[in-house]
Design an enzyme around this catalytic site. Structure first.
Site, mmCIF file in Angstrom:
data_model
loop_
_atom_site.group_PDB
_atom_site.id
_atom_site.type_symbol
_atom_site.label_atom_id
_atom_site.label_comp_id
_atom_site.label_asym_id
_atom_site.label_seq_id
_atom_site.Cartn_x
_atom_site.Cartn_y
_atom_site.Cartn_z
ATOM 1 N N LYS A 193 0.839 -1.198 0.000
ATOM 2 C CA LYS A 193 0.000 0.000 0.000
ATOM 3 C C LYS A 193 0.869 1.241 0.000
ATOM 4 O O LYS A 193 2.085 1.165 0.097
ATOM 5 C CB LYS A 193 -0.928 -0.025 1.210
ATOM 6 C CG LYS A 193 -2.019 -1.078 1.105
ATOM 7 C CD LYS A 193 -3.068 -0.797 2.144
ATOM 8 C CE LYS A 193 -4.054 -1.951 2.264
ATOM 9 N NZ LYS A 193 -4.912 -1.779 3.440
ATOM 10 N N HIS B 23 2.045 6.890 3.091
ATOM 11 C CA HIS B 23 1.536 8.257 3.014
ATOM 12 C C HIS B 23 2.205 9.171 4.038
ATOM 13 O O HIS B 23 3.025 8.729 4.856
ATOM 14 C CB HIS B 23 0.014 8.283 3.134
ATOM 15 C CG HIS B 23 -0.510 7.518 4.309
ATOM 16 N ND1 HIS B 23 -0.315 7.930 5.596
ATOM 17 C CD2 HIS B 23 -1.189 6.347 4.375
ATOM 18 C CE1 HIS B 23 -0.885 7.066 6.414
ATOM 19 N NE2 HIS B 23 -1.406 6.089 5.700
ATOM 20 N N HIS C 200 2.505 8.045 7.564
ATOM 21 C CA HIS C 200 3.594 7.122 7.905
ATOM 22 C C HIS C 200 4.903 7.881 8.090
ATOM 23 O O HIS C 200 5.710 7.542 8.955
ATOM 24 C CB HIS C 200 3.759 6.047 6.824
ATOM 25 C CG HIS C 200 2.608 5.090 6.758
ATOM 26 N ND1 HIS C 200 1.846 4.934 5.639
ATOM 27 C CD2 HIS C 200 2.104 4.243 7.687
ATOM 28 C CE1 HIS C 200 0.902 4.023 5.870
ATOM 29 N NE2 HIS C 200 1.046 3.586 7.111
HETATM 30 N N1 ARG Z 1 -0.121 -0.304 9.641
HETATM 31 C C1 ARG Z 1 -1.015 0.603 10.289
HETATM 32 C C2 ARG Z 1 -1.461 1.696 9.327
HETATM 33 O O1 ARG Z 1 -0.804 1.956 8.362
HETATM 34 C C3 ARG Z 1 -0.381 1.270 11.486
HETATM 35 C C4 ARG Z 1 -0.050 0.349 12.609
HETATM 36 C C5 ARG Z 1 -0.056 1.038 13.913
HETATM 37 N N2 ARG Z 1 0.299 0.194 15.010
HETATM 38 C C6 ARG Z 1 -0.471 -0.683 15.587
HETATM 39 N N3 ARG Z 1 0.040 -1.420 16.558
HETATM 40 N N4 ARG Z 1 -1.728 -0.827 15.280
HETATM 41 O O2 ARG Z 1 -2.492 2.307 9.553
#
Ligand code: ARG
Length: 578
Positions: A138, A141, A144
């Protein structure tokens, strides 16, 4: 050092008030510096002493302040004591103050401020910081990117304050998207493209398969089949998935390196699927799992028990969700790393998710849920690169570098640089970071390349520019480097202001360690740059009598070294030349 001075004042107060120094210290703080205005060095807030029981809470606070001020007599070190509004002001003997504060910079001191009394009051332990956490195939963005730099700052800060820090990346490496990706790759994928440009290719396949699946029932079925195979750990499906994951991690590591960011652990959702099922069983055996009419499994988190706030942990087909994996992951991390605190960094849209997560953990009988914390941040609007909307982290870094390189080539002050690209990269990055850290993390902001890259004004470019200028000044006057200097030769207001400002460094770090906001440090450093710029104009080193030049050089050394240390904490590499 600031701490030593605070101790001296606290000891004096302690005798007068008959209270232990430890109670008095929290009420003492360095006074913020104002331009063109003389200020005392420290102030003691009576409101704090009233709150912690060191002073009676009855009577008029101003009368109390004046009364106490009268009881305290100045001495050789504390030269002046005066009553302010609700606070007692202290001015330290100038020579003593300057001597103590600039003494540590006789050798290059990277620990200035870090061993202060104030910071020693903080609990130390193991801090797990989870940040960045992109999703495979994905978009990476702006959110991140924010998570990456904010998390890195928090990890740096916690480490500098003496904690053991575990830096963790929690990849979005599981879920239905891998069904689609797996099915899609068989049709649209190419191994050679995957090798040449993995992130780009995976993203393309993902976009294509999503588009196609909208009107193609077969493909949707294939995706479901592929994901089922993954859940059943089918060897072939798993090996393709593993390949996607491995090359993604490898690519990211490469880009993170450019950012100056690293991780101790690359964890991810995939690692917690079976544990997530166990979590569901635990919830069930504790009577916390309710089944809804739709057949989903939920935990009721409402206060009144009327299911007005539920957390869904199980789909009707029996598969687990993002939050179920998060619950399992948290428990696993506690077992594995025995952290004293855990910090999650994501955008604020996930605030509710983390609140639910912590509540469920408590419900499962984990008191350490209290030591978990979510650091939310706002949205970045309009972050674009030449190729359009941000899809890959690398594009943002390239854009910052190209633009900075262009600005540098236009500037007359740009020095002959060995590696202009590298300098442009570092300075461009600091522009990104400073812009991001200046305000409260919670606020949204609009992104504007031209604004963040300005050399004047409160930007990362200005921070780097000041640092480079200081480095060059120190270098040109290397012969003046000496163990001793005469503090009485630094009596100009612009010199005193810098010294007074440095007194606040540990307080600023303390504040950031409490609310985990980088803005305190950023604004402290920007102010240090402004004060340094004035001093630079008013206090020439070159051409001054040797002893004066020596003392001034020491002042600039202090400012340069704190600037460098602070910049590094923010996650920026200071440049020596630009
Ligand atoms: N991968 C998730 C996203 O892009 C963020 C993860 C955040 N951390 C967690 N432990 N849920 O939205």
């Amino acid at each position: 050092m600031a701490c030593l001075l605070r101790r001296t004042i606290a000891a004096k107060l302690s005798r007068t008030l008959q209270q232990p120094e430890e109670l008095l210290l929290p009420a003492l703080s360095a006074v913020p510096v104002f331009r063109k205005q003389q200020t005392p060095d420290f102030k003691l807030a009576l409101s704090v002493l009233r709150l912690n029981g060191s002073l009676p809470t009855t009577g008029d606070i101003q009368l109390q302040t004046e009364d106490l001020t009268r009881q305290l007599k100045p001495d050789n070190v504390i030269e002046d004591i005066s009553a302010g509004s609700g606070a007692i002001n202290f001015t330290i003997n100038r020579k003593f103050l300057i001597q103590k504060l600039l003494e540590p910079f006789g050798n290059s001191d990277a620990t200035f401020g870090l061993n202060s009394e104030l910071l020693n009051t903080l609990n130390r332990g193991t801090t797990l910081v989870e940040y960045s956490s992109p999703n495979i195939a994905k978009k990476f963005h702006a959110g991140h990117l924010r998570s990456t730099i904010i998390g890195n700052f928090i990890a740096n800060l916690k480490q500098a304050l003496g904690n053991k820090v575990i830096r963790m990346n929690y990849l979005g490496d599981w879920g239905m998207q891998f069904g689609l990706l797996g099915a899609g790759f068989t049709q649209f994928g190419s191994y050679s493209k995957l090798k040449d440009n993995p992130l780009q290719h995976l993203f393309e396949v993902y976009v294509q398969v999503n588009r196609e699946a909208e009107h193609n029932d077969n493909l949707r079925q294939e995706a479901r089949d592929f994901f089922r195979k993954l859940e059943e750990h089918d060897t072939e499906a798993m090996s393709l998935w593993q390949r996607f994951r491995d090359i993604t991690v490898e690519e990211y590591q490469h880009v993170y390196k450019r950012l100056g960011v690293y991780f101790d652990v690359y964890s991810g959702e995939s690692l917690h699927q079976s544990q997530a099922q166990e979590v569901v069983e635990q919830l069930q055996s504790r009577g916390l799992l309710k089944t809804t009419e739709k057949g989903t499994g939920v935990v009721d988190l409402s206060i009144s028990g009327d299911m007005s706030n539920v957390c869904t942990v199980l789909r009707s087909d029996g598969t687990t969700l993002y939050i179920t994996r998060d619950i399992a992951a948290a428990i696993d991390r506690k077992d594995r790393y025995k952290f004293t605190e855990m910090i999650y960094v994501t955008d604020k849209s996930q605030a509710n998710h983390f609140q639910q997560l912590f509540q469920v953990l408590s419900g499962l009988g984990h008191p350490w849920a209290e030591s978990c914390r979510h650091v939310p941040f706002g949205l970045v609007k309009g972050m674009k690169t030449r190729t359009g909307e941000v899809v890959f982290l690398e594009d943002v870094l390239d854009e910052a570098r190209t633009r900075m390189l262009h600005n540098m080539s236009q500037s007359k002050t740009t020095k002959e640089l060995e590696d202009p690209e590298d300098t442009a990269e570092k300075v461009g990055l600091s522009a990104l970071i400073v812009q991001d850290f200046k305000g409260p993390l919670h606020s949204d902001y609009s992104f504007d390349w031209d604004r963040i890259l300005q050399a004047q004004g409160d930007t990362g470019v200005f921070l780097q520019y000041t640092h480079a200028r200081l480095c060059s000044l120190l270098q040109k006057n290397e012969d003046l480097e000496a163990a001793h200097f005469d503090p009485s030769l630094l009596n100009e207001p612009s010199a005193i202001s810098i010294v007074q400002h440095l007194l606040r460094y540990d307080e600023v770090l303390h504040q950031s360690s409490q609310d985990l906001q980088p803005k305190h440090l950023v604004n402290f450093l920007l102010k240090l740059c402004h004060l340094t710029a004035s001093a630079h104009r008013e206090l020439p080193v070159k051409g001054s009598p040797a002893e004066v030049a020596k003392a001034r050089r020491r002042l600039f050394k202090g400012s340069c070294s704190v600037l460098a240390n602070g910049i590094k904490l923010l996650g920026i590499t200071p440049v020596q030349k630009m």
